[in-house]
Write an enzyme that holds these catalytic residues in place. Structure first.
Site, PDB file in Angstrom:
ATOM      1  N   GLU A   1      49.481   0.011  57.592  1.00 21.10           N
ATOM      2  CA  GLU A   1      49.089   1.035  56.636  1.00 21.10           C
ATOM      3  C   GLU A   1      47.723   1.600  57.012  1.00 21.10           C
ATOM      4  OE1 GLU A   1      50.807   2.013  54.054  1.00 21.10           O
ATOM      5  OE2 GLU A   1      52.226   0.411  53.535  1.00 21.10           O
TER       6      GLU A   1
ATOM      7  N   GLU B   1      52.970  10.835  54.773  1.00 26.53           N
ATOM      8  CA  GLU B   1      51.973   9.973  55.404  1.00 26.53           C
ATOM      9  C   GLU B   1      51.694  10.453  56.827  1.00 26.53           C
ATOM     10  OE1 GLU B   1      53.612   6.333  52.608  1.00 26.53           O
ATOM     11  OE2 GLU B   1      53.873   6.214  54.773  1.00 26.53           O
TER      12      GLU B   1
ATOM     13  N   HIS C   1      57.921   8.018  55.901  1.00 22.64           N
ATOM     14  CA  HIS C   1      57.473   8.754  54.714  1.00 22.64           C
ATOM     15  C   HIS C   1      56.740  10.013  55.167  1.00 22.64           C
ATOM     16  CE1 HIS C   1      57.570   4.644  52.557  1.00 22.64           C
ATOM     17  NE2 HIS C   1      58.688   5.308  52.333  1.00 22.64           N
TER      18      HIS C   1
ATOM     19  N   HIS D   1      52.584   3.431  58.659  1.00 19.39           N
ATOM     20  CA  HIS D   1      52.585   4.128  57.367  1.00 19.39           C
ATOM     21  C   HIS D   1      51.188   4.624  57.024  1.00 19.39           C
ATOM     22  CE1 HIS D   1      56.570   3.119  55.457  1.00 19.39           C
ATOM     23  NE2 HIS D   1      56.619   2.408  56.562  1.00 19.39           N
TER      24      HIS D   1
HETATM   25 ZN   LIG Z   1      54.763   4.633  53.546  1.00 21.37          ZN
END
Ligand SMILES: [Zn+2]
Length: 1171
Positions: free
Chosen positions: A1045, A866, A863, A960
Site C-alpha cells: 500500500e 489508486e 483499483h 495498491h
Molecule cells: Zn486498493
C-alpha cells in the site's frame, strides 16, 4: 449483614480502638447499647474531623473500618447515630478520592444508603440534615458505581429524590445535592424515562430561567440534569410538546446577550447541550426550525467567532445547526453511473444484480425513511446490561479464527488439462534458445484492429478551447460536434502564443527544464497551423526528462483504447506528460477553524438563500445522451455518446470538462460567484464507489479565490483532513516549461454535509449523509486551462505508451516478453510481461539455471483510483529494464511475471474501485468468473499453472494505494500473527510457521525511505479472504504474498517525513522494491529454503528479529473496512462527532475503551453509560 473482624493490633490507635468497640456492639446489639453506639460514632466523627491521620487509619488495608462503619449504618435506628455515621462517611469519601469510594461501593455501601434514603422518607417529615447527608454521599458514590442507576431504581429511590426537589425549590442547600443525584440517576436511560413520567422535566424548567448571576452552580446542575433527561426520546417528545424548545432558545439568547464578559460559558454550553439532545428527534428538529433556531444560533455563533474561548459554543451550535439543516437531495436524477456497460451476463447475486433488478422509476437518490427513525425507538425496553456494554467492543470480529481456514491449501484448483493453455504465457520454460529465437521486443497493440473505433478521430486537447478539434483530425467533418455545440466556442488564447512570449521566451523557459539546453521549442507533433488567430500549441519537449513519454505514441495508444463513453478527447497532462517536481511539497498544516468556517458558509446557504446562484454549468445527465437507456434487466443497451457536449454556455462561469480517459466529473453547479459544487460519477454499473476525480477547468479569472466542493464523497474521513492537497496541472505552465502536476489548494477539509445518502448506496444503512471535500484555489493565469485530480493520473494509454518505450529499451541481455493475458469486458487487452535475463548461452547448464530461477509475480492497479500504484509499478519496470549491474543481477535471479494493470477498464472509464462489472475485482479472487472478471480469472489460472508445474512464485505482490494512511507499507499473511490477535487458545500457536514472510518488509524498511514497518500487518481478516494477497497465499501456497500500500498523501517518518508524496518518490519505491528482492535472493536460494539449519537462515532470522514480532504486531492496525485501516490520527474533527464530550483519546485509553470509531457516524446514537 456485614460481620467484619477488626484487625487486632496491639498498638491500636484511639480511632481503631473505638472501631473495635463499635464492632463488638454491632455484633450483639442490645437496646441499652444505643447510647454507647451514638457516643462512639460521635467520637469517631470528631476524631476524623480533627485529625487527618485517623481518616487514613480507618480505611487502611486490613483495618476493616469501612465494614464496621457500614454495619453500624445498616443496623442503627437512631437518628443521631445515623447522622454521625453519614458524617464519618462524608469525610472519608471527600478526601482520598476514588479508592475509598471504590471500597465503599465494593462493601455494599450504595444499597445501604439507598435503603436508608427510602426508609427515612416513609416517616415524614424527613429530616433535612439526614437527606442532605445521604444525597451528598450519593453524589460521590453514584459515578463510581456502575450499577448505581439500576440500584436506585430497584430500591425505589428515584421518586424520593424527585419529591425532595419538588418540595425544596427554594432550599438551595438541600436542592443542590438532590439535583446532582438526579443527574446521576438520569444518565441511565430507563431512569430518565421514569423520571420524565414523574414530572422531572417540568421541575427542571421551574428552576432554570433567564440570565442571573446568582445560583449559577445550581443552574448548571439543573441544565445538565435536563440534558441527561432529554437523551430519552420520550422525554424529548414531551419537552417539544410542551413548547420547551423555543424556551431554551430564548434562554440561550438571553444568556448570550447578558453574559458579555463570558463568565458563564459553561452554562451557555449546557443550554446548548439541552437543545442538542432535543434535536436528536425529528420533532425536535422541526421545532428548532420553526422557532428560527437556525438564525438564532447562526447569529449568536457569528458573534462568538472572534473570541477563541467561546469555541465550545460555536462548535456545539454548528453541530446542532448541521443536524437540523434540512436534508437535501443530491441534485441528480439517479445515483447510478451515467454510463452503462452491458455485461455478458448478470451475476446471480450481489450489488450488480440488485442494481439490475431495481424496478425502473425507483428513486434511488434518497429514501423515504432517511430520518433515521430507528434511533428514536423508545428506550423503555433498554436492558440493564446496557450500562456495561461500552467497554466490551474491543474484539475485532473480522480476524479469521478458524485455523483450518488459515492453513494454506489448494482449493478450487482447475484440472491441469484446463490449465495447460497457460503454457503459452510461460514459454521461457520451453524455449531452447538454440536458434537465438528470442523474440525481439514487440509492440503491444492492437487487439482487434478491425474495430472501427480504432480509426475514429482523436481530438487534442480536450477543452472547448484552444485549437479547435479540426486542427487534429484528418477528416474534420467526422468528429465535429454538430451545429454550434459548445465545442466551437471561441478559442482562448492559450492556443496562441502565450501572451507576450516570443519563441525565445519559450525556448528559454523550456531550457530551464532540460539540462543540456538543447531544446526544440517547436513541437514535433505540432498541430498544423491554421493560420490567422490560431497558432501552434507548443508541446513541451520533455524527451530528455521523460524517456518513457512521447506525445505521438500516446495519441497512437489512445486510438486503440476503448472507453464506454467512447471518449474522443485527450487531456493535456496525459499528452504533454508530467515532469516530477524537484520541490519539496510539505504536508499542509491544517489551519484552525477551517472546517467550521466552511460549514458556516454552507449554513449561510439556508439563511440567505437569495445569495445562491444554483446554476448548473456542467451536466453529464443532461443533453448529450439522446438515446438514454435505463437498466432494464438483460436488455439494457450501451450508451452511445452523441457528441453533444455537456458543457453549458455560461459566460462568466468556469467551464468544466472531464470527457477524457480516466476523467470523472458528473455535474458542476455554480452556487456563488466563485464557488462550485461538484458531483462525481459512480463507478460504471454501480451506484457509488466514487472518490477518484480528474477534470478540467477553464474560463477562470486570475487572482480570485475559487472554492470547489465535491459534495458526494462517501468515506467518513480522508487524508484531505490531514494535510493532503489536490493535484493541479496548468496548461499555461506546461507550455511555459513546467509540465507538471503540482499539489495545490488551501482551506482544504472534509466533513459530513447535508445531502442525504440513499440506503441503496450505503449498504442498507439509513440516515447516512454524504461528505464534502472542499478546497480553494487561486488561478495564476488568465485564459488558462487547468486540470484537477485526486492523485497523479496514470491512464491505460499511458501504460501502453510506457510499455512500448520500455520494450524498446531492451538489450540482448534482457529477456522481455509482452503478451495479452486476456481481453477485458470493455474490449481492451490486459498486458502480461515476462522479464528476466537471457541465459548466458544455450548450453544445458545455462538453460537449466535460467529455468530454475524463482518466479516473482507482481500486479498493480486492480483499483483504478489508486493511480499511485501505477507510478510505483512504473518505477519497478524501469528498474527491471535498466542496464545497471544490479538490474542485471536481479534479472539473473528471478523470472518476473508482471500484470501492471489488472483493471484497465476501470482506469479508462474513471472508476474508483470497480471494473465494468460493477464489482471490486480484488474481492473476486476466490471464485473469479471467466466472463465477468477475466483479468482475475486468467491471472489466477496462470498462478495455478505455475504451481502445477512446480514454479510456485517465491513472492507475490499486488500494488495498491491507500487513501487514509501515510507512508508505504505491506499487508502479508501469517497464521501465528492472526491467532495472536484473537487471543483464542494460544496452544494452537505451536504450529510451525516459517517467518520468511517478514524478510521482504523488513528489508524494505531498511532500504526504502517511504516504507514503514510499523504500519505493516500480517493478520488475515475474514473480510479480505477473497483478495489477491490471501487467495494467493492460501490457495497457491505463496508464503510471501503481499499487498503493498502506498499513501496518497505523504510520509510521517523517514527521509520524507512531513512531505507529500510525488511521482519521484513513488517510482523510487518501485525501484527499491526491486533492490529489496535482490537482497531477499541471498536468503532464499533453493537450498536454504529447505534447510532450516543453514547459516543464511540464521541471518534472515536475525534480520527479522523474531523476538520483536509480538511487539510489532500489537502495533499493527487492521480493520474491517477494505484496505483502509482505522484512522487513529488526531484531527480537529470535533464538529463531526455527535458527542459534545468529545473523544479525548487519553481518557479512552486509560479506561481501556476502544477509540472512537472514525467510521461510525451514528448521528443520533447515545450510549447509556454512567461513566
Ligand atoms: Zn486498493
Amino acid at each position: 449483614m456485614n460481620k467484619p473482624k477488626m484487625a487486632a493490633e496491639k498498638s491500636a490507635s484511639r480511632v481503631l480502638m473505638l472501631l473495635s468497640q463499635l464492632e463488638r456492639l454491632n455484633e450483639e446489639p442490645k437496646v441499652s447499647d444505643k447510647d454507647a453506639i451514638r457516643q462512639i460514632t460521635g467520637k469517631i466523627l470528631h476524631l476524623i474531623l480533627t485529625q487527618e491521620k485517623t481518616r487514613k487509619e480507618v480505611v487502611s488495608k486490613g483495618s476493616g473500618g469501612m465494614e464496621v462503619i457500614l454495619s453500624s449504618l445498616e443496623n442503627t435506628r437512631d437518628l443521631q447515630t445515623t447522622l454521625n455515621v453519614l458524617g464519618i462517611l462524608n469525610e472519608l469519601l471527600t478526601v482520598g478520592g476514588g479508592r475509598r469510594t471504590g471500597v465503599f461501593v465494593s462493601k455494599g455501601g450504595t444499597a445501604i444508603l439507598l435503603q436508608l434514603l427510602v426508609s427515612s422518607s416513609k416517616e415524614p417529615p424527613a429530616n433535612e440534615e439526614l437527606m442532605f447527608l445521604i444525597h451528598s454521599l450519593l453524589v460521590k458514590v453514584g459515578p463510581k458505581d456502575k450499577k448505581f442507576g439500576v440500584k436506585a431504581r430497584l430500591n425505589g429511590a428515584l421518586n424520593v429524590t424527585v419529591n425532595l426537589v419538588k418540595h425544596n425549590l427554594h432550599n438551595h442547600k438541600l436542592l443542590l445535592p438532590c439535583l446532582q443525584v438526579l443527574r446521576v440517576y438520569s444518565s441511565n436511560l430507563v431512569n430518565a424515562v421514569s423520571l420524565g413520567r414523574s414530572g422531572a422535566l417540568e421541575i427542571m424548567f421551574d428552576i432554570i430561567g433567564p440570565f442571573s448571576k446568582k445560583s449559577t452552580t445550581l443552574l448548571k446542575v439543573t441544565l445538565d440534569t435536563l440534558a441527561a433527561l432529554l437523551k430519552s426520546g420520550m422525554n424529548a417528545r414531551r419537552a417539544v410538546d410542551r413548547g420547551y424548545l423555543p424556551t431554551l432558545l430564548a434562554i440561550y439568547q438571553d444568556w448570550h446577550r447578558n453574559d458579555t464578559r463570558h463568565r458563564h460559558v459553561v452554562i451557555r454550553k449546557s443550554i446548548l447541550g439541552c437543545i442538542k439532545n432535543l434535536t436528536n428527534i425529528k420533532l425536535g428538529r422541526k421545532a428548532f426550525i420553526d422557532a428560527s433556531g437556525m438564525r438564532i444560533l447562526y447569529n449568536a455563533s457569528t458573534e462568538c467567532l472572534p473570541v477563541r474561548t467561546l469555541d465550545p459554543l460555536v462548535n456545539t451550535s454548528s453541530l446542532i445547526m448541521r443536524k437540523c439543516f434540512p436534508k437535501n437531495r443530491l441534485p441528480l436524477p439517479t445515483i447510478k453511473s451515467v454510463f452503462l456497460h452491458t455485461l455478458p451476463h448478470i451475476p446471480a447475486g450481489g450489488p450488480v444484480a440488485q442494481l439490475y433488478n431495481q424496478p425502473p422509476g425507483v428513486d434511488d437518490v434518497v429514501d423515504e425513511s432517511d430520518e433515521n427513525e430507528a434511533t428514536e425507538v423508545d428506550t423503555e425496553n433498554d436492558t440493564e446490561n446496557e450500562e456495561d456494554e461500552a467497554g466490551h467492543k474491543t474484539q475485532n470480529d473480522d480476524i479469521e479464527t478458524d485455523i483450518n481456514k488459515l492453513r494454506p491449501r489448494q482449493i478450487n484448483m482447475r484440472p491441469f488439462d484446463e490449465l495447460r493453455v497457460y503454457e503459452h504465457f510461460c514459454r521461457e520454460y520451453t524455449e531452447n534458445f538454440e536458434d537465438n529465437d528470442f523474440e525481439s521486443p514487440r509492440s503491444f497493440f492492437p487487439l482487434s484492429s478491425d474495430n472501427a473505433e480504432l480509426h475514429r478521430p482523436i481530438i487534442i486537447p480536450t477543452t472547448p478551447t484552444s485549437l479547435g478539434p479540426q486542427n487534429r483530425c484528418s477528416a474534420p467533418g467526422d468528429i465535429l460536434p454538430p451545429d454550434g455545440s459548445p465545442l466551437e466556442l471561441d478559442s482562448i488564447s492559450i492556443s496562441k502564443r502565450p501572451d507576450g512570449k516570443s519563441d525565445c521566451d519559450l525556448v528559454y523557459s523550456l531550457g530551464r527544464l532540460v539540462l543540456d539546453g538543447a531544446v526544440n521549442g517547436v513541437s514535433e507533433d505540432g498541430p498544423q497551423d491554421e493560420g490567422g488567430e490560431q497558432a501552434d500549441l507548443e508541446v513541451p519537449d520533455t524527451a530528455a526528462l521523460l524517456p518513457l513519454h512521447d506525445p505521438d505514441i500516446y495519441l497512437e495508444m489512445v486510438k486503440s483504447t476503448r472507453s464506454v463513453p467512447a471518449y474522443t478527447e485527450v487531456a493535456y497532462p496525459d499528452y504533454f506528460g508530467h515532469v516530477a517536481l524537484n520541490l519539496r511539497e510539505p504536508i499542509l498544516e491544517r489551519v484552525y477553524g477551517v472546517q467550521r468556517m466552511k460549514i458556516f458558509q454552507d449554513i449561510e446557504r439556508l439563511i440567505h438563500p437569495s445569495d445562491i446562484i444554483d446554476k448548473v454549468v456542467y451536466d453529464l445527465d443532461n443533453q448529450r445522451f439522446k438515446g438514454y437507456h435505463r437498466y432494464d434487466g438483460h436488455n439494457c443497451t450501451a450508451f452511445k455518446i452523441n457528441q453533444i457536449c455537456p458543457v453549458i454556455d455560461n459566460g462568466e462561469s468556469l467551464k468544466f470538462n472531464s470527457k477524457f480517459e480516466s476523467g470523472n466529473l458528473r455535474k458542476a453547479i455554480q452556487v456563488r460567484k466563485f464557488e462550485y459544487d461538484l458531483i462525481l460519477n459512480s463507478d460504471i454499473n454501480s451506484n457509488h464507489y466514487h472518490q477518484w476525480f480528474y477534470f478540467e477547468v477553464g474560463n477562470m479569472r486570475p487572482g480570485v479565490r475559487y472554492r470547489f466542493n465535491i459534495i458526494n464523497c462517501e468515506k467518513s474521513n480522508s487524508q484531505f483532513n490531514y494535510g493532503m492537497q489536490v493535484l493541479m496541472y496548468s496548461v499555461h505552465d506546461a507550455i511555459n516549461g513546467r509540465p507538471q502536476w503540482v499539489r495545490t489548494g488551501s482551506d482544504i477539509c472534509y466533513y459530513k454535509n447535508h445531502f442525504s445518502r440513499s440506503s441503496i448506496a450505503a449498504g442498507g444503512q439509513k440516515g447516512k449523509s454524504y461528505f464534502t471535500m472542499t478546497f480553494t484555489v487561486t488561478f495564476q493565469h488568465k485564459d488558462d486551462v487547468c486540470y484537477f485530480a485526486y492523485h497523479y493520473p496514470y491512464t491505460y494509454s499511458m501504460l501502453k505508451m510506457h510499455l512500448q518505450k520500455l520494450s524498446a529499451l531492451g538489450t540482448e541481455k534482457i529477456y522481455y516478453r509482452q503478451e495479452d493475458l486476456c481481453e477485458t469486458l470493455g474490449g481492451n487487452s490486459c498486458p502480461l510481461l515476462t522479464i528476466t535475463a537471457m541465459p548466458e548461452s544455450s548450453s544445458n547448464d545455462h538453460i537449466s539455471q535460467f529455468r530454475s530461477r524463482p518466479v516473482v509475480f507482481l500486479s498493480a492497479r486492480v483499483h483504478p483510483g489508486e493511480t499511485n500504484s501505477s507510478w510505483v509499478m512504473k518505477g519497478t519496470l524501469e528498474f527491471l529494464m535498466s542496464c545497471s549491474p544490479q538490474a542485471q543481477s536481479l534479472r539473473e535471479s528471478y523470472i518476473f511475471k508482471i500484470i501492471p494493470m489488472l483493471n484497465p477498464d476501470g482506469v479508462i472509464n474513471g472508476n474508483h474501485r470497480c471494473s465494468l462489472s460493477g464489482e471490486d475485482l480484488n474481492r473476486q479472487w476466490q471464485n473469479p468468473n471467466a466472463e465477468l472478471h477475466p483479468t482475475i480469472y486468467h491471472a489466477k489460472s496462470l498462478l495455478q499453472y505455475l504451481r502445477a508445474t512446480g514454479k510456485t512464485p517465491l513472492v507475490f505482490c499486488d500494488y495498491h494505494g491507500h487513501s487514509r494512511k501515510k507512508n508505504v507499507f505491506m499487508y502479508g499473511c501469517s497464521i501465528k500473527e492472526t491467532v495472536w490477535q484473537t487471543n483464542v487458545n494460544t496452544s494452537t500457536c505451536d504450529l510451525h510457521e516459517d517467518l520468511g514472510y517478514r524478510t521482504l518488509p523488513k528489508l524494505l524498511s531498511q532500504m526504502a525511505p517511504a516504507f514503514s514497518l510499523s504500519s505493516c500487518s500480517f493478520v488475515v481478516e475474514r473480510s479480505k479472504e477473497a483478495t489477491a494477497r490471501v487467495v494467493v497465499w492460501r490457495e497457491i501456497g505463496v508464503q510471501r504474498s503481499y499487498t503493498m500500500e502506498s499513501t496518497l498523501c505523504g510520509c510521517d517518518q523517514g527521509k520524507y517525513k512531513g512531505l507529500q508524496i510525488g511521482t519521484n518518490e513513488l517510482e523510487e519505491m518501485g525501484a527499491q522494491f526491486c533492490l529489496a528482492l535482490l537482497r531477499l535472493r541471498r536468503f532464499t536460494s533453493p537450498l536454504e529454503l529447505h534447510n532450516h539449519n543453514s547459516h543464511l537462515l540464521d541471518v534472515e532470522n536475525d534480520l527479522i528479529d523474531t523476538r520483536s514480532i509480538p511487539n510489532i504486531t500489537s502495533n499493527t492496525t487492521y480493520v474491517l473496512d477494505e484496505d483502509e485501516p482505522a484512522f487513529l490520527e488526531e484531527v480537529d474533527y470535533s464538529a463531526e462527532s455527535n458527542d459534545e464530550n468529545d473523544p479525548d483519546p487519553e481518557h479512552y485509553l486509560q479506561d481501556n475503551h476502544v477509540l472512537p470509531d472514525p467510521n461510525s457516524d451514528s448521528e443520533f446514537s447515545h450510549q447509556d453509560s454512567l461513566n
